[in-house]
Design an enzyme around this catalytic site. Structure first.
Site, PDB file in Angstrom:
ATOM      1  N   CYS A  51       8.276   9.391   4.978  1.00  0.00           N
ATOM      2  CA  CYS A  51       7.175   9.311   4.010  1.00  0.00           C
ATOM      3  C   CYS A  51       7.164  10.602   3.206  1.00  0.00           C
ATOM      4  CB  CYS A  51       5.834   9.179   4.719  1.00  0.00           C
ATOM      5  SG  CYS A  51       5.726   7.657   5.658  1.00  0.00           S
ATOM      6  N   LYS A  77      -4.183  -8.614  14.299  1.00  0.00           N
ATOM      7  CA  LYS A  77      -5.413  -8.216  13.624  1.00  0.00           C
ATOM      8  C   LYS A  77      -6.533  -9.211  13.918  1.00  0.00           C
ATOM      9  CE  LYS A  77      -2.711  -6.147   9.951  1.00  0.00           C
ATOM     10  NZ  LYS A  77      -1.365  -6.612  10.337  1.00  0.00           N
ATOM     11  N   ARG A  97       5.529 -14.780   9.584  1.00  0.00           N
ATOM     12  CA  ARG A  97       5.803 -13.562   8.823  1.00  0.00           C
ATOM     13  C   ARG A  97       6.252 -12.444   9.754  1.00  0.00           C
ATOM     14  NH1 ARG A  97       0.708 -14.826   9.767  1.00  0.00           N
ATOM     15  NH2 ARG A  97      -0.995 -13.324   9.829  1.00  0.00           N
ATOM     16  N   ARG A 113       5.408 -10.932  15.124  1.00  0.00           N
ATOM     17  CA  ARG A 113       4.201 -11.130  15.926  1.00  0.00           C
ATOM     18  C   ARG A 113       3.529 -12.447  15.584  1.00  0.00           C
ATOM     19  NH1 ARG A 113       1.240  -6.107  16.053  1.00  0.00           N
ATOM     20  NH2 ARG A 113       2.689  -5.989  17.795  1.00  0.00           N
ATOM     21  N   TYR A 114       3.433 -12.721  14.295  1.00  0.00           N
ATOM     22  CA  TYR A 114       2.749 -13.930  13.840  1.00  0.00           C
ATOM     23  C   TYR A 114       3.802 -15.008  13.567  1.00  0.00           C
ATOM     24  CZ  TYR A 114      -0.994 -10.538  12.986  1.00  0.00           C
ATOM     25  OH  TYR A 114      -1.933  -9.555  13.116  1.00  0.00           O
ATOM     26  N   ASP A 154      -6.551   2.855  14.935  1.00  0.00           N
ATOM     27  CA  ASP A 154      -5.867   2.414  16.155  1.00  0.00           C
ATOM     28  C   ASP A 154      -5.977   3.430  17.300  1.00  0.00           C
ATOM     29  OD1 ASP A 154      -4.977  -0.002  15.123  1.00  0.00           O
ATOM     30  OD2 ASP A 154      -3.184   0.912  14.252  1.00  0.00           O
ATOM     31  N   ASP A 185      -6.852  -4.001  14.949  1.00  0.00           N
ATOM     32  CA  ASP A 185      -5.529  -4.444  15.381  1.00  0.00           C
ATOM     33  C   ASP A 185      -5.524  -4.301  16.904  1.00  0.00           C
ATOM     34  OD1 ASP A 185      -2.991  -5.460  15.057  1.00  0.00           O
ATOM     35  OD2 ASP A 185      -2.486  -4.095  13.419  1.00  0.00           O
ATOM     36  N   ARG A 208       1.739   5.047  13.325  1.00  0.00           N
ATOM     37  CA  ARG A 208       3.121   5.097  13.836  1.00  0.00           C
ATOM     38  C   ARG A 208       3.603   6.524  14.005  1.00  0.00           C
ATOM     39  NH1 ARG A 208       4.505   0.647   9.721  1.00  0.00           N
ATOM     40  NH2 ARG A 208       3.505  -1.091  10.791  1.00  0.00           N
ATOM     41  N   CYS A 246       0.572  11.241   6.822  1.00  0.00           N
ATOM     42  CA  CYS A 246      -0.860  11.106   7.034  1.00  0.00           C
ATOM     43  C   CYS A 246      -1.140  11.481   8.479  1.00  0.00           C
ATOM     44  CB  CYS A 246      -1.302   9.665   6.819  1.00  0.00           C
ATOM     45  SG  CYS A 246      -0.670   8.967   5.300  1.00  0.00           S
ATOM     46  N   CYS A 290      -1.741   8.586  10.912  1.00  0.00           N
ATOM     47  CA  CYS A 290      -0.749   7.505  10.945  1.00  0.00           C
ATOM     48  C   CYS A 290      -0.692   6.820  12.310  1.00  0.00           C
ATOM     49  CB  CYS A 290       0.624   8.059  10.608  1.00  0.00           C
ATOM     50  SG  CYS A 290       1.892   6.775  10.597  1.00  0.00           S
TER      51      CYS A 290
HETATM   52  C1  LIG Z   1      -0.296  -6.630   9.716  1.00  0.00           C
HETATM   53  C2  LIG Z   1       0.912  -7.250  10.161  1.00  0.00           C
HETATM   54  C3  LIG Z   1       1.451  -8.348   9.468  1.00  0.00           C
HETATM   55  C4  LIG Z   1       0.794  -8.932   8.243  1.00  0.00           C
HETATM   56  O1  LIG Z   1      -0.437  -9.471   8.571  1.00  0.00           O
HETATM   57  P1  LIG Z   1      -1.357 -10.122   7.450  1.00  0.00           P
HETATM   58  O2  LIG Z   1      -2.658 -10.370   8.136  1.00  0.00           O
HETATM   59  O3  LIG Z   1      -0.666 -11.362   6.984  1.00  0.00           O
HETATM   60  O4  LIG Z   1      -1.474  -9.125   6.330  1.00  0.00           O
HETATM   61  C5  LIG Z   1       2.603  -8.924   9.959  1.00  0.00           C
HETATM   62  N1  LIG Z   1       3.205  -8.452  11.067  1.00  0.00           N
HETATM   63  C6  LIG Z   1       2.705  -7.408  11.766  1.00  0.00           C
HETATM   64  C7  LIG Z   1       3.404  -6.958  12.992  1.00  0.00           C
HETATM   65  C8  LIG Z   1       1.545  -6.769  11.331  1.00  0.00           C
HETATM   66  O5  LIG Z   1       1.066  -5.722  12.002  1.00  0.00           O
HETATM   67  S1  SF4 Z   2       0.136   5.955   7.281  1.00  0.00           S
HETATM   68 FE1  SF4 Z   2       2.053   6.633   8.295  1.00  0.00          FE
HETATM   69  S2  SF4 Z   2       3.614   5.263   7.480  1.00  0.00           S
HETATM   70 FE2  SF4 Z   2       1.852   5.104   6.113  1.00  0.00          FE
HETATM   71  S3  SF4 Z   2       2.239   6.594   4.482  1.00  0.00           S
HETATM   72 FE3  SF4 Z   2       1.003   7.615   6.028  1.00  0.00          FE
HETATM   73  S4  SF4 Z   2       2.477   8.624   7.371  1.00  0.00           S
HETATM   74 FE4  SF4 Z   2       3.594   7.105   6.194  1.00  0.00          FE
END
Ligand SMILES: *Cc1c(COP(=O)(O)O)cnc(C)c1O
Ligand code: SF4
Length: 438
Positions: free
Chosen positions: A136, A348, A127, A123-124, A304, A341, A145, A140, A143
Site C-alpha cells: 500500500c 459480513k 464471489r 467465502r460466499y 475487526d 465481519d 490485514r 493504515c 488495517c
Molecule cells: C467482503 C468480502 C466480499 C464481498 O462481500 P460483499 O458483501 O459482496 O461486498 C467477498 N469475499 C470476502 C472474503 C469478503 O470479505
Molecule cells: S486498510 Fe490495509 S490494505 Fe487497505 S489501504 Fe490501508 S493498509 Fe492497505
C-alpha cells in the site's frame, strides 16, 4: 519555484527535495519514492519532536507493522492539533499497537483458512476476494490485514497470480471478483491491465470490483492512463475507503471525478474508529461529502478483532447510534450498511436499529426514525405464484431472461422464423364473423 497547492505542501516538498516542483508533487511515483518511512523524517517534516523512550517504542511498533505515509497524505495533518487529528491517527503508529488482547487474532476473518489457492478467499457462494498485492502507499494503522500487508516478501509473481486466475476460471459459480490487497492500484498500469484482461476473458465473471485507498492517500495515481485501462474492462466497480470528511480534498475530488466520468460506479467503505470518526456528526458530514462527489456509501465496518487494534475499537452500540442518526434523517442512498465481519470466517453481518416493533399473522407494528409507532396490514389471501412458476425450467427462463425489445409486425411477422403466426386477418371480415356465429 512553482507554487504547490498550499504553503504547507510546498514546505514539505522543499524539505524532501529542495528542487521539487508542483509537477513532482502531483507525480504519484515521486510521492511513492518520497513516502515517509521513518520516525526521524516524520519529525523533520512536521516539526514534531518525540522523546527518546517514545521513539524507542515507536521503532518497535513499526518493526512489527511498517510505517509509510505519502507526502500528500502527510500534508493533510493539522500540525497544530496533531494528537486529535484523524489523518495523523490513521497514518502514524501508536504504541498501543504493541498491546495484544487475549481475544485478538492474527487472522480474525479466517481469510487464509478459507483460501483454496494462495491469494484467493472464497467465502460466499458467488464471489471471491483476490489479494493481488500486499503493498500500500500508506499503511493504515487500523488495517485488518496487518499480519501480512506491508510484507514485500509476499508479493505474488505472475505465476502465483495465474493460479488465482485459474481457480476463478475453473469455478463457474464465481460471478463477481473483488480485487484487493494491499492496494491493487499500486501496481503498474501494464500489470493491472493484464489481470483485468485475464479476468474479463472468463465468461462467468460478470462483475469485477477493485477495493482501493488510492483516491484517499495517493490521488495522483488516478492518471488518464490508469482510467483508460480501467474503462476497457467494464462492468468494473471501485470501492474506496474514506474514513473522515477531512480526507475529501481538492485532489481527491479530482481523482473521484475522473473515475466517475469513466463510468465507474463508486462506493465507499468506512471503518468505525475510536477517536477518528465515532460520532454521528462526523459520519453524517462524511456521507454527505461522499454523495456530493458521486460516491455511494457502501459499508460502515465495525473494527475487526485483529491484533493491536484495541485502541481503535468502539462498542457496537456506537455504530447502532450512528445508523439511528442516518436512517430516515438523510437521503437513503447516503446511508451505508453497518456490518460486523464475523470472527472465524462467518462473513459480513448487517446490524441495524430495530424498526419492527411487533408482528402478528395479519399485522406488523413498526416505528419510524422519529419514533412514530404505526401498523401495516398484511394482504388477505396472498399466494406466492412464483414458487411454482420458477420451479418449472422453461417458465423460469422465460421470466428471468431480459425481454426482447424487437417484435415483428405485419407481413414481417409471417416471414419471420421466430414467430409462428400463420395468417393475419383484418378486422370486420364478414366471412370470419359468419363462422363465429355458427
Ligand atoms: C467482503 C468480502 C466480499 C464481498 O462481500 P460483499 O458483501 O459482496 O461486498 C467477498 N469475499 C470476502 C472474503 C469478503 O470479505
Ligand atoms: S486498510 Fe490495509 S490494505 Fe487497505 S489501504 Fe490501508 S493498509 Fe492497505
Amino acid at each position: 519555484m512553482d507554487i504547490i497547492y498550499d504553503q504547507g505542501q510546498q514546505n514539505i516538498a522543499e524539505k524532501i527535495s529542495p528542487t521539487a516542483k508542483i509537477s513532482n508533487w502531483r507525480d504519484w511515483k515521486w510521492q511513492l519514492k518520497h513516502s515517509i518511512r521513518d520516525i526521524g523524517m516524520f519529525e523533520k517534516l512536521l516539526g514534531i519532536q518525540f522523546n527518546a523512550s517514545q521513539k524507542q517504542q515507536l521503532q518497535e511498533t513499526i518493526a512489527k507493522f511498517p510505517l509509510s505515509i505519502t507526502p500528500y497524505y502527510l500534508s493533510l495533518i493539522d500540525t497544530e492539533n496533531y494528537e486529535n487529528d484523524p489523518i495523523y491517527k490513521q497514518a502514524f503508529p501508536s504504541i498501543s499497537e504493541l498491546q495484544v488482547g487475549d481475544f485478538e487474532m492474527r487472522d480474525p476473518l479466517d481469510e487464509d483458512k478459507d483460501s483454496p489457492v494462495p491469494g484467493i478467499t472464497h467465502r460466499y457462494p458467488d464471489r471471491v476476494l483476490f489479494q493481488v498485492s500486499p503493498i500500500c502507499s500508506m499503511y493504515c494503522r487500523h488495517c485488518t490485514r496487518k499480519r501480512k500487508v506491508g510484507d514485500e516478501s509476499l508479493l505474488p509473481n505472475r505465476e502465483q497470480l495465474s493460479r488465482g486466475i485459474r481457480y476463478i476460471r475453473n469455478t463457474t459459480a464465481v460471478r463477481d471478483v473483488l480485487l484487493s490487497g494491499g492496494d491493487p492500484l499500486l501496481q503498474s498500469d501494464e500489470s493491472l491491465d493484464w489481470i483485468l484482461t485475464e479476468l474479463r476473458n472468463i465468461p462467468h465473471v460478470e462483475v469485477i470490483r477493485i477495493g482501493t485507498r488510492i483516491p484517499v492517500v495517493l490521488p495522483y495515481r488516478v492518471t488518464e492512463g490508469l482510467v483508460a485501462i480501467l474503462k476497457k474492462h467494464h462492468p468494473l466497480w471501485v470501492n474506496t475507503h474514506f474514513n473522515h470528511p477531512r480526507e475529501i480534498t481538492e485532489s481527491s475530488k479530482e481523482a473521484l471525478s475522473k473515475l466517475s466520468d469513466a463510468g465507474i460506479p463508486l462506493g465507499n467503505q468506512t471503518v468505525l474508529l475510536a477517536g477518528i470518526n465515532d460520532s454521528p456528526v462526523i459520519i453524517k458530514k462524511l456521507v454527505h461529502k461522499l454523495v456530493q462527489n458521486r460516491v455511494r456509501p457502501y459499508y460502515l465496518y465495525q473494527c475487526d478483532l485483529s491484533e493491536g487494534l484495541n485502541h481503535f475499537r468502539t462498542p457496537v452500540g456506537k455504530g447502532v447510534e450512528i445508523m439511528e442518526s442516518l436512517i430516515g434523517h438523510t437521503s437513503g442512498f447516503a446511508v451505508p450498511s453497518y456490518v460486523i465481519d464475523a470472527p472465524g470466517g462467518g462473513g459480513k453481518i448487517r446490524i441495524a436499529p430495530n424498526y419492527l416493533v411487533s408482528w402478528s399473522h395479519d399485522k406488523v407494528v413498526l416505528r419510524n426514525f422519529e419514533g412514530v409507532i404505526t401498523t401495516y396490514e398484511e394482504p388477505k389471501g396472498y399466494e406466492d405464484s412464483f414458487r411454482n412458476l420458477l420451479s418449472d425450467e422453461l417458465q423460469a427462463s422465460r421470466i428471468l431472461e431480459g425481454a426482447s425489445e424487437y417484435k415483428a409486425i405485419g407481413i414481417e411477422k409471417l416471414l419471420s422464423d421466430t414467430d409462428d403466426t400463420v395468417s393475419l386477418i383484418p378486422e370486420n371480415t364478414e366471412r370470419i364473423e359468419r363462422r363465429e356465429h355458427v
